[in-house]
Each structure stands twice: as C-alpha cells, then as structure tokens.
Design a protein around this motif. Structure first.
Motif: not given
Ligand SMILES: [Fe+2]
Ligand SMILES: [Fe+2]
Length: 407
Positions: A279-285
C-alpha cells in the motif's frame, strides 16, 4: 628455711583461663617474670602454662602467618600480572577481587569497586546466575558492551565443599577481531554493486527499488499503526540485508551443511518478495494493518509464479518462495522434505533482514552444526528475541540474550 619464705603467694599469681589469647598470656609472663602460670576454669585448676610453650606457639603462628602473607602476596602478583581482566564476585554479587587489567578495560578503580556490588547489565539471564546455579563454567561468552566494544568472557565458579560461593569472570577485548570478521558485511557499497550483478535483469532491480517498506509504531489498543518512516527502496534494502545475513552465515560455515545450497538460497532471496504489492502510505498516516496489507500468502504465490514463468528458476527455488510465509504445520503434504532445512533458513534470514531493514536491529549469529544461534537486539525491547534454531528438526528454543558484563 621453709618454702613459704620463698614462694610467690597464691594471691599474687595471675591466672590464665583456657580461653586467654597467647599475646595476653605473653604480656603476663613479661610482667610477672614467672616461668609458668596456672590455668583455671571456674576457679578450678585445669592446667599449667610454661613460658616455653607460649614461645613455641607464638613462633609457629608467626611462621605460618608469614607463609600465608607470602602466598597472598604471590597470588596477588599473579592476579595483577595476567593480561585478562579478572573480577571475582561472591554469591551476593559483591566484588571481592578486581585486577589491574580489569581496571584498564573497564576504566574503574579497584579500590572503589572491591566491596561494592557488581552491576550486571543484561536483559534476560546473565551467565553469572547460571554458573552460580549450576556450578558449571562457561567459556568464551561473546559480550558486547554498551560502548560498542566486544568482550570474550569466561565464567568459572568458585566451589567450597561442592557449593558455589562465587564466580570468577575473566575477560578480554576482542573488538578488533570481531570487526575483521564483520568487515565483509560492513562494505555495503561493494556488496550493493556485487548484488546488482546477481540480479537477473534491470526489471527485477527496478521492481525491488520501487517497493516501499514502512517503519511504524503499533498501538495495541486500537490495533492500528502510525507510519513513522517510508523506505522508498525498502524491497531492495530488504533483499540486500537478507543476502548480508546469508553471507555472514556462509562465513560461519552454514553452507557446508547437507541440504543447504547457497545458489538456491540466493535465488530464493532475490525472488521471494518480488510479487509483493505494498500500500502507499505517508509519514504520520494511521492505518489498520489487517485492512491495508495483503495477506502474505498472496505475494508468496505471485513471487513463485514470477520466478517460475518469467525467469525459469528451478523447482527448489519455486517451492521455497511459494511457502516462505507458511507455518510448518500448514505446508501441503507434497512439500518436499529435503527442502525443509532451507525453508527454515530462508524464513530465518527473511525475518532477520526485516529486523535490519525496518527496525535497525543488531544481530549476531553463530552456527554450531545444524543449529543457528540468533541474538537479536532491537531499539524496542518487545522485538528482542534470542533463540537457537535447529535447521534439521525445526526446533526453536529461546535462549538468554548475550550478556553485558559489568561496566
Ligand atoms: Fe515475503
Ligand atoms: Fe521478505
């Protein structure tokens, strides 16, 4: 003339008791100048003490004291002259001996340490306790210190009538030797380049370099993770780290084991996660990992298909890749028995690489016949797990972490 005119009257004769110390008796002889004194117990005469007996007794005591002192002096010189650090602790963990080499190695003063309690900084059980309990020595225990040095430590019990009354630890700094051993693993750039050569083609490299891995913190209350770091080329790093672990095991002789093939393992490592879809995640998610991550069986199957149909890898590689997330009890009945040791090794290397890639773990490995000793340290102690895995039987036993001796 009668005796009474010359005798010392009874009242003027000092009396000894059987419990009087020789030095007290000696001064009485000097004061009275008498050649012999009576010994009384409960007002009854129980013996007599001639001066010459006292002289003989004190002389013997002095001689044996001198011998004892000389012996102590000699053993202290021996203790101080050995090049290894030596710490002797009694069964209450109080330090009784601390030689010069120990002072130098640990940067402490013997005068301050002797008589104080030993600090055993270790998670799990220190060999000290084990040796106290079993009375059996342990030799060459590899002990990384918190300052980065590595000591080799011997623990030898002190026995008195069959009971352990303390433990003698001797140790030396082997950081230099250990560094040489791990130099191969340290030269990451070289390994990176060498690794690129082993990849079948640039598409494989591209896929690995574009498969992210995440660092996260897990909240046990909600079951959710919060992403703390995105490792964009995590797939690539994971494979490189797995190969590093394998190279270390190779150095330690694992490939000489029957049924363990370096080529099959290297190929399995390269392909094992190639079918992964992250999956594509971003920091803080924040995310629920059960919803977001695909079940591991799925990518294992996909990776096996890719290895088989696009790269024609051999059957052993396909089996290993396809089942690298299966529990042993979940394996199909036709899973080849001869591949089980390699499957165990692949899973071990995979897990350790994940720890290196995602948790900055420190790992130490030892190989002893069919057994692999794994000492794993993570920033988060929950993940710390030291164990011995028997590649032939599949047995896994938790073991105490390597010890950190007092520093
Ligand atoms: Fe995997
Ligand atoms: Fe993996």
């Amino acid at each position: 003339m009668k005796v009474k005119e010359l005798m010392t009257p009874k009242e003027s004769i000092p009396c000894m008791s059987p419990e009087t110390y020789l030095d007290a008796a000696m001064s009485t002889f000097f004061e009275t100048q008498l050649p012999e004194l009576p010994v009384l117990e409960n007002e009854r005469l129980v013996g007599s003490l001639p001066l010459r007996s006292v002289l003989r007794g004190t002389t013997e005591a002095l001689i044996s004291l001198k011998h004892k002192e000389e012996r102590e002096k000699r053993s202290s010189i021996i203790l101080q002259s050995i090049n290894e650090g030596l710490i002797m602790i009694d069964k209450n963990l109080v330090i009784r001996e601390y030689n010069r080499a120990a002072e130098e190695l640990l940067g402490a003063e013997a005068s301050e340490r002797i008589g104080s309690k030993a600090v055993v900084i270790t998670r799990g059980t220190s060999p000290v306790f084990e040796v106290m309990q079993t009375g059996k020595p342990r030799f060459n225990v590899m002990s990384p210190l918190s300052d980065g040095r590595i000591f080799s430590v011997n623990y030898v019990p002190m026995l008195e009538n069959g009971n352990v009354v303390g433990v003698i630890q001797t140790f030396r700094d082997i950081t230099g030797q250990e560094e040489m051993r791990s130099q191969l693993l340290a030269s990451r750039d070289e390994l990176d380049r060498a690794f690129a050569l082993t990849l079948p083609n640039s598409r494989v490299e591209h896929k690995l370099k574009n498969t992210p891995e995440y660092r996260d913190v897990y909240d046990p209350d909600t079951g959710e993770i919060t992403i703390t770091e995105v490792i964009a080329d995590g797939g690539y790093k994971h494979v490189v780290n797995a190969l590093k672990v394998l190279a270390d095991l190779n150095n330690k002789g694992i490939m000489s084991l029957l049924g363990i093939s370096k080529d099959v393992l290297v190929q399995s490592i390269i392909f094992h996660d190639l079918g992964k879809s992250q999956p594509q995640f971003e920091i803080g998610q924040t995310a629920d990992p059960l919803d977001e991550f695909e079940e591991s069986y799925a990518h294992a199957q996909r990776s096996a298909d890719i290895a088989a149909h696009f790269y024609q890898r051999n059957a052993d590689v396909i089996w290993l890749v396809k089942y690298h997330h299966h529990q042993e009890t979940q394996l199909p009945s036709d899973f080849p028995n001869h591949l089980k040791p390699m499957l165990r090794l692949l899973k071990l290397v995979d897990g350790l690489s994940a720890a290196l890639t995602r948790r900055d773990a420190t790992i130490r490995l030892d190989v002893d016949g069919t057994r692999v000793y794994v000492y794993e340290r993570n920033a988060h102690p929950d993940f710390n797990k030291s164990r011995v895995v028997d590649l032939f039987t599949g047995e896994i036993i938790e073991i105490p972490d390597y010890p950190i001796i007092e520093g």
